[in-house]
Motif scaffolding. Structure first.
Motif, short mmCIF file in Angstrom:
data_model
loop_
_atom_site.label_atom_id
_atom_site.label_comp_id
_atom_site.label_asym_id
_atom_site.label_seq_id
_atom_site.Cartn_x
_atom_site.Cartn_y
_atom_site.Cartn_z
N VAL A 99 -0.91 -0.93 -4.25
CA VAL A 99 -2.26 -0.40 -4.14
C VAL A 99 -2.12 1.05 -3.69
O VAL A 99 -1.57 1.32 -2.61
CB VAL A 99 -3.10 -1.19 -3.12
N ILE A 137 -3.33 4.21 -2.07
CA ILE A 137 -4.37 4.56 -1.10
C ILE A 137 -4.43 6.08 -0.94
O ILE A 137 -3.57 6.80 -1.44
CB ILE A 137 -4.11 3.88 0.25
N GLN A 196 0.84 -1.19 0.00
CA GLN A 196 0.00 0.00 0.00
C GLN A 196 0.88 1.24 0.00
O GLN A 196 1.78 1.38 0.83
CB GLN A 196 -0.93 0.01 1.21
#
Length: 324
Positions: A110, A112, A52
């Motif tokens: 990912v 975020i 993340q």
């Protein structure tokens, strides 16, 4: 036999300790699935948990689906949802929602929402960077050499300082960030001197909200010199500049361990030409970014900058602060 392959069958399958090939695992398929099983299941990237990464301006991402590679230039909420804008080396831009589907250096991530919700943008005002003051003769001073003053965070004031591009903004923020934060002055980018008159028309400066402008290559007869003459007709505007073609050259050469900045012929990209003559990678926008980071990391205080830049910046800060 190489020990790494001691338990491997010539077919590539792993051999059990008993010496028998491992039995292949059955693949179960849906009778209605005309395309068979998911071939990407074997993708090793699928097996690695995606890291993340908070969205941030300057982050270099690759869109897995299209192969588009670009730098994050803006992060904002649109209709209540976080989105980001990527810009590639050819200045082409694409918008994406935050989430999975991106790579950083070939590894899945990912993206975020940003940890700091007041995210800066390359197309909007940026809060100056503040840094830990240094001790000089027993006194705390900023990177610009001024005495450090404890103060609470200030709301940005209407006056602004514009510079030509990202590298100018980063260098100025590194040296004068504390001074600008104390005064509540923000740095904005012009993306080239050609946009100055248009930006001033929209900003509508006056003696109550002033515009200070720093331009590269401000020598008599240059394009920047002529643009500055037009801009100075606006009230509340002061345009100053340094004589260097690019702000890189406003950094003293000794800062990066060279005797002098290399000469780049007119018509050749100043940044690419400089990196090439320094013997540094210079093939694309990523190389330029890494080269600039290497240069900027070598700058620690005002003593690393040429007087031609120091004097102009101090004058601009005094000018915009006087109108507050």
């Amino acid at each position: 036999m190489n020990s790494r392959f001691a338990n491997r069958h010539p077919s590539g399958r792993v051999i059990h300790q008993q010496g028998e090939p491992e039995a292949p695992q059955p693949v179960f398929r849906n009778a209605n699935d005309r395309y068979g099983h998911d071939v990407l299941i074997a993708d090793p990237l699928r097996k690695s948990p995606a890291k993340q990464v908070p969205a941030a301006v300057g982050l270099l991402l690759e869109d897995v689906e299209t192969g588009f590679v670009g730098e994050v230039i803006r992060v904002s909420k649109v209709a209540g949802k976080w989105q980001m804008v990527l810009e590639d080396a050819n200045f082409k831009q694409r918008s994406y929602p935050l989430g999975p589907g991106f790579w950083i250096e070939g590894k899945p991530v990912v993206v975020i929402e940003p940890q700091n919700t007041t995210v800066p943008s390359r197309n909007a005002s940026q809060q100056p960077i503040t840094r830990t003051p240094r001790l000089v003769a027993g006194k705390r001073v900023t990177a610009s050499g001024s005495l450090y003053v404890e103060h609470k965070a200030r709301v940005a004031r209407p006056s602004r300082i514009w510079v030509e591009g990202k590298h100018d903004a980063e260098l100025i923020s590194k040296i004068w960030g504390e001074d600008l934060a104390f005064e509540g002055i923000m740095i904005e980018e012009l993306y080239g001197a050609d946009h100055l008159i248009e930006i001033l028309t929209v900003f509508n400066p006056s003696n109550d909200h002033r515009a200070g402008v720093l331009l590269d290559h401000m020598v008599c007869g240059s394009k920047e010199f002529k643009i500055a003459a037009k801009a100075m007709k606006f009230p509340g505007v002061l345009v100053l500049g340094h004589p260097y073609v690019d702000v890189w050259q406003a950094i003293k050469p000794r800062t990066i361990g060279i005797k002098e900045w290399p000469e780049v012929p007119r018509g050749e990209d100043i940044k690419i030409g400089t990196l090439a003559r320094l013997g540094w990678p210079h093939q694309d926008a990523e190389d330029i970014g890494l080269g600039w980071k290497r240069i900027l990391d070598s700058v620690h205080s005002y003593t690393d900058l040429e007087p031609a830049l120091l004097g102009r910046m101090e004058e601009l800060i005094d000018f915009v602060s006087a109108g507050l």
